[in-house]
Scaffold this motif. Structure first.
Motif: not given
Length: 449
Positions: A366-391
């Motif tokens: 739980a302490a692992i943070q990338l860009g201020g997001r946990g691993l679960f939240e990071l996967a959600d952000y990258v998929s929804g806000n980058i891959f999905l929308t740009v696609g």
């Protein structure tokens, strides 16, 4: 000698399976939450308008690209776009589908666990505080989460191994009517509580004073994500249509209408009950696992109601899970020349492995943070806000400026019934859809203040 491409057994099978892809957890919790934050009836009105104006044209375009390519996204966009940058549409879609599956499977595990608890009489229907503590404790135990997740994914895999007609189409023919039956039934139960009609009036009466730019943007984003543009599920399912004898505009309109109806019905399940018990809708998983626990705790036979509710939510999630898994499996078959079974179990194995660090992210990591997001939240952000929308933006630009409106219109209308793409769609496809999706991209990247 190449194997003949699979085809849908009937137009209804295609519509039900693609509706299953579109209708998912976003319809059940995300739409009621956004409606609660954005004026109830006013948000509902704007959402329906944008689903019709933006959702149908963009969804139609994605299905048409799949049918024209007669291949899944990676091979299909290589065929259609050649060496142009638009061939990246396939990679963006597959990246979104994979990342979404990496965490979506864990949510399905959560739902399965709560259904089992309620069915066995071990579901905590006490206070919201107790439910929040119970949910946090459960998600912090990755072994238990994965113990529920793996059987769910194996179930999805067994359905996919049966192929298009005997697997996903047959499952959709059963699951989608059951899903809507549960939605309507739960809505009727919700309306019978004392004070429930206050929630209905709030839900259906537009409060135009609550409408601002953020309301339009939230409704646009919900329409985009709920329908499922950019995940390549529509592209994949479109590739299994007959190249000449399939009604794309009529099917797309029916699918978007069913997806919108599911979201609207979800509001009738949530808001009357929450208003009747003086509760407020919460965001995300909290609405399913925390706030609803407080609601069930106030009902007679609350554990029975909880079991029905989580079974219904499980069906909604499973139909989307099947479509995403089919998209990834079919892409492996097309791109690598593998058999269905080899493609499926390889893809499924990689997805399950990708879920392990995300499950650990809820507990030991739980302490692992990338860009201020946990691993679960990071996967959600990258998929929804980058891959999905740009696609999605890339699809709209490709159709508007590379494929061209007239060729898109001719392709889409081949086999169409009464509802057809007309010249009036031209300005929508060339200007309104790219601009609208561009706004979603900017909002998703945090570039709109």
């Amino acid at each position: 000698m190449s194997t003949p491409r699979e085809r849908w057994g009937s137009p209804l099978g295609f519509i039900l399976a693609t509706t299953g892809f579109s209708v998912g957890l976003g319809n059940i919790w995300r739409f009621p939450y956004l409606a609660g934050e954005n004026g109830g009836g006013a948000f509902l009105l704007i959402y329906v308008l944008l689903a019709l104006l933006i959702g149908i044209p963009l969804f139609t375009a994605e299905i048409s690209l799949g049918r024209r390519a007669q291949a899944t996204p990676l091979a299909g966009m290589r065929k259609l776009a050649g060496r142009s940058p638009f061939r990246a549409i396939g990679w963006l879609g597959m990246g979104a589908a994979f990342l979404i599956m990496s965490y979506y499977q864990l949510i399905m595990g959560w739902i399965a666990a709560y259904f089992v608890r309620a069915f066995r009489g071990g579901y905590d229907t006490g206070s919201v505080q107790a439910a929040a503590e119970s949910f946090a404790a459960f998600t912090a135990r990755p072994g238990e989460v994965l113990a529920y997740t793996i059987p769910v994914m194996l179930l999805a895999g067994l359905i996919i191994t049966r192929g298009l007609r005997r697997g996903i189409e047959r499952a959709a023919r059963f699951l989608m009517p059951v899903l809507f039956f549960f939605l309507i039934g739960l809505g009727i139960v919700s309306l019978r509580f004392d004070g429930a009609w206050e929630g209905v009036r709030w839900y259906l009466a537009p409060d135009f004073s609550a409408i601002g730019p953020e309301t339009w943007l939230a409704a646009l984003g919900q329409a985009f994500y709920s329908i499922g543009v950019g995940m390549m599920g529509a592209f994949v399912f479109g590739s299994f249509l007959h190249p000449r004898h399939s009604d794309i505009p009529g099917s797309a309109a029916a699918i978007v209408a069913c997806d919108t109806l599911a979201a609207v019905l979800a509001g009738f399940v949530m808001f009357p009950a929450l208003f009747a018990f003086g509760m407020e809708p919460d965001q995300g998983a909290g609405l399913l696992f925390i706030t609803m626990a407080g609601l069930f705790g106030r009902l007679p036979a609350g554990e029975v109601a909880a079991a029905f509710f989580f079974f219904f939510v499980f069906i909604a999630g499973l139909t989307s899970c099947l479509a995403l898994l089919e998209a990834l499996t079919s892409s492996a078959m097309d791109s690598l020349g593998w058999s269905r079974r080899r493609s499926l179990w390889t893809v499924l194995g990689v997805i399950l492995l990708s879920g392990v660090p995300l499950a650990l992210g809820g507990g030991p990591w739980a302490a692992i943070q990338l860009g201020g997001r946990g691993l679960f939240e990071l996967a959600d952000y990258v998929s929804g806000n980058i891959f999905l929308t740009v696609g999605g933006l890339a699809i709209s630009l490709y159709v508007a400026f590379v494929w061209g409106f007239e060729r898109y219109r001719a392709e889409t209308n081949q086999g169409a019934g009464r509802f057809r793409v007309t010249a009036a769609w031209g300005p929508v496809m060339r200007f309104i859809v790219p601009a609208a999706v561009g706004l979603v991209v900017l909002a998703g990247l945090g570039l709109l203040g």
